[in-house]
Write a protein that holds these residues in place. Structure first.
Motif, mmCIF file in Angstrom:
data_model
loop_
_atom_site.group_PDB
_atom_site.id
_atom_site.type_symbol
_atom_site.label_atom_id
_atom_site.label_comp_id
_atom_site.label_asym_id
_atom_site.label_seq_id
_atom_site.Cartn_x
_atom_site.Cartn_y
_atom_site.Cartn_z
ATOM 1 N N HIS A 1 52.713 10.764 16.660
ATOM 2 C CA HIS A 1 52.277 10.260 17.965
ATOM 3 C C HIS A 1 51.473 11.294 18.741
ATOM 4 O O HIS A 1 51.213 11.102 19.933
ATOM 5 C CB HIS A 1 53.498 9.820 18.780
ATOM 6 N N TRP B 1 55.138 20.605 18.464
ATOM 7 C CA TRP B 1 56.033 21.607 19.040
ATOM 8 C C TRP B 1 55.842 22.941 18.328
ATOM 9 O O TRP B 1 56.035 23.033 17.115
ATOM 10 C CB TRP B 1 57.490 21.208 18.834
ATOM 11 N N THR C 1 52.266 14.637 19.232
ATOM 12 C CA THR C 1 53.014 15.757 19.812
ATOM 13 C C THR C 1 53.182 16.865 18.783
ATOM 14 O O THR C 1 53.551 16.607 17.636
ATOM 15 C CB THR C 1 54.402 15.298 20.300
ATOM 16 N N ARG D 1 46.692 20.818 14.823
ATOM 17 C CA ARG D 1 45.853 19.730 15.326
ATOM 18 C C ARG D 1 44.556 19.622 14.536
ATOM 19 O O ARG D 1 44.003 18.522 14.394
ATOM 20 C CB ARG D 1 45.559 19.937 16.810
ATOM 21 N N ALA E 1 59.315 9.582 17.426
ATOM 22 C CA ALA E 1 58.545 10.546 18.219
ATOM 23 C C ALA E 1 59.424 11.715 18.629
ATOM 24 O O ALA E 1 60.632 11.566 18.874
ATOM 25 C CB ALA E 1 57.973 9.864 19.460
ATOM 26 N N THR F 1 58.968 15.312 24.708
ATOM 27 C CA THR F 1 57.792 15.957 25.300
ATOM 28 C C THR F 1 57.867 17.472 25.204
ATOM 29 O O THR F 1 56.845 18.148 25.100
ATOM 30 C CB THR F 1 57.653 15.548 26.777
ATOM 31 N N GLU F 2 59.072 18.034 25.227
ATOM 32 C CA GLU F 2 59.257 19.480 25.151
ATOM 33 C C GLU F 2 60.321 19.818 24.111
ATOM 34 O O GLU F 2 61.315 19.095 23.973
ATOM 35 C CB GLU F 2 59.690 20.045 26.509
#
Length: 617
Positions: A203, A207, A205, A249, A304, A307-308
């Motif tokens: 999705h 980390w 994200t 990425r 997913a 967020t952190e």
């Protein structure tokens, strides 16, 4: 939802993945070579499938057989582990094409990053052209483009050694990974190996899960790892994390991966991205409170990430226990692992259990031991203490080296770099045997015995036993008396087959003893009982070069033949054992008077491979 996972691997990593699968309620499938039919990973899985046909060393590289095994066993997902096919894009595609879930990154990401040459170009870097390397470029590192674990790597400090290094690295890489591509890059003498663990979902994200330091290495293979990497400035740590996210990425990465750097003079130099789980992942799990294998499975199912990432806490250090002799050029050891146990309070990841056989076909790692504590100093102390008191009965291991390394002032002060063992190996492997161990072994063996079945009123003659301890012979003497066993210089408080207690100058010491045939373990000291009347044995001819371990002769120096003149230190014969090639060199300048080694020859320890007659100075 995934219901059954086949692990396309063996040993410790297969057992590690199975543990998480059991916790998640997921079925497990193992694959095994003939040599691994009774291995722990094959025994603990719900289902085990034999991989037929291939030689033991190559079995786990047969992706077609692994996919067929998954389908036959009813698995719906494949986890590659690390090593073997874990960074093989073709295998990942084959798994997906068979309708199975691939618990790993997309094949396209593997292709982009698994080849270190392509990865460097992606990050705006380029390797050196081997044909263009000059004296000004030295030293350089020859490195396998695929795989990892230190295989297919050679440091070159002299230009005339480059060709042989390229050939040796290609052969070793092809054997370990099925891909003989190598490249050349500058070698930084005093850098630190620092890496960033990443997790990425489907999705968008990513980390970055902190840093790890893996600078303590032998043969370019990590030995001690820790998280977080100590001594980094906040700015450098942030830069490393940002570069790792950028790399992920750039290839639309998903799953668990590691971006590796060499840090020197406060600067980060990109090395590679490993598109798989790393051996050292437990230290990150300990610090972040995560199960990375569980996260891999969740990502493969489409879930997913938050967020952190979780907030890190404390410090973790991992040590790799190997069946090897660091004092003998890290020679791998084989045989029965009679006992392996560590104290409570540390994590043990292993692919062995008591009574298992350590063979010649695979990596020599026995286990990973991990300690987590609020501070780095506490984690180091906890790990060193656990290793020191661990029960390790069987072949020679690197346990003593690990304990000494963890307590070395350069490591405790976080001033280590990748040249740590180049500088300190001699001091770290200097024998420090317990002088009372042979006596304790003899007293334990003598427990319950008497020379004549009764006692006499005259002093008995001392009994004599001989032991080999670290390559040195020790002779001990003791007596049977009406009060029990006795020895000069100590008082025997207690002696039975498993425990001897001695009073030495008023200090009472305990010596746990275990015996397996001629092999005796007294605490952490390993002894070999020697015969009372040794048979006369023909001595080796002076200058004999012998096989240091069981393995296969894979290569001879170009043009090597009887009668050839060789120089001191010249590489003559390469023996492969446990997927690593070991070079046997001329001990002195001289003439090769005998050459028994042949490529493809299977050899046992002590086999005479060649004889070099030294030229008198």
């Amino acid at each position: 939802m995934i219901s059954s996972v086949l692990v396309a691997n063996r040993g410790e990593i297969a057992c590690r993945v199975f543990r998480t699968c059991r916790e998640l309620g997921i079925g497990t499938v193992a694959v095994h070579s003939d040599a691994d039919a009774d291995a722990l990973h094959a025994r603990v899985a719900d289902t085990a499938v034999r991989l037929p046909g291939a030689a033991p060393a190559d079995t786990y590289l047969r992706g077609d057989l692994v996919v067929k095994a998954a389908l036959a066993a009813g698995a719906d997902a494949v986890h590659p582990g690390y090593g073997f096919l874990s960074e093989n894009a073709g295998f990942a595609r084959a798994v997906r094409d068979a309708g199975l879930v691939w618990i790993g990154p997309p094949p396209e990401a593997i292709e982009a990053m698994a080849s270190k040459t392509r990865a460097k170009r992606l990050m705006g870097l380029a390797p050196l052209d081997p044909d263009g390397v000059t004296e000004a470029d030295l030293p350089v590192l020859v490195k396998a483009a695929a795989g990892g674990g230190g295989r297919g790597m050679r440091i070159v400090r002299r230009l005339d050694e480059l060709r042989a290094a390229l050939e040796g690295a290609r052969a070793e890489a092809a054997s370990a990974f099925g891909d003989g591509e190598v490249f050349v890059e500058p070698y930084l003498e005093h850098g630190r190996h620092v890496e960033v663990q990443i997790l990425a979902d489907t999705h968008g994200t990513v980390w970055p899960l902190g840093t790890r330091d893996c600078s303590l290495q032998r043969r370019h293979q990590k030995v001690v790892e820790e998280a977080p990497a100590p001594g980094l400035t906040q700015g450098l740590a942030e830069e490393l994390r940002a570069l790792a996210v950028r790399a992920a990425r750039a290839v639309s990465y998903t799953g668990a991966g590691t971006v590796e750097f060499l840090v020197a003079d406060g600067r980060a130099h990109f090395l590679e991205m490993n598109t798989r789980l790393q051996v050292e992942h437990p230290v990150t799990e300990a610090v972040f409170g995560l199960d990375l294998v569980a996260e891999q499975i969740r990502i493969a199912e489409g879930h997913a990430l938050g967020t952190e990432p979780p907030h890190p806490r404390g410090h973790a250090v991992e040590a790799r226990l190997y069946a090897e002799d660091p004092a003998r050029d890290w020679a791998p050891q084989t045989g029965t692992l009679h006992r392996l146990a560590v104290p409570d309070g540390v994590r043990l990841d292993t692919g062995y259990t008591d009574g298992d056989t350590i063979g010649v076909h695979y990596d020599a790692m026995l286990a990973k031991v991990v300690a987590h504590a609020p501070t780095r100093a506490e984690a180091i102390r906890r790990l060193a203490g656990a290793l020191e008191s661990a029960v390790l009965h069987g072949p020679v291991t690197n346990r003593d080296l690990l304990v000494r390394s963890l307590r070395h002032e350069e490591f405790t002060a976080a001033r280590m770099d990748t040249g740590f063992y180049d500088r300190h190996l001699g001091a770290l492997t200097t024998p420090a045997h317990d002088p009372y161990a042979p006596l304790a072994a003899a007293l334990a063996d003598a427990h319950g015995r008497s020379r004549f079945g009764g006692w006499r009123n005259v002093p008995s003659q001392p009994q004599v036993k001989r032991y080999d301890m670290g390559g040195e012979e020790y002779e001990v003497r003791y007596r049977h008396t009406r009060d029990g066993l006795a020895a000069d210089g100590v008082r025997v408080v207690h002696a039975d087959a498993r425990l001897v207690v001695l009073d030495i100058d008023g200090v009472r010491r305990k010596f746990p003893v275990a015996r397996y045939g001629d092999q005796v373990h007294v605490g952490t000291t390993r002894l070999t009982a020697l015969p009372r009347f040794p048979d006369p044995v023909a001595r080796l001819a002076p200058g004999s070069l012998v096989a240091p371990m069981p393995g296969t002769v894979v290569r001879l120096a170009e043009g090597l033949a009887e009668g050839a003149t060789v120089r001191a230190g010249q590489g003559l014969i390469w023996v492969e054992a446990m997927k690593m090639q070991h070079l046997i060199s001329a001990p002195a300048a001289g003439t090769l008077t005998a050459l028994h080694a042949r490529p493809g020859q299977q050899v046992e320890p002590g086999t005479v491979l060649a004889v070099v007659q030294e030229i008198p100075s």
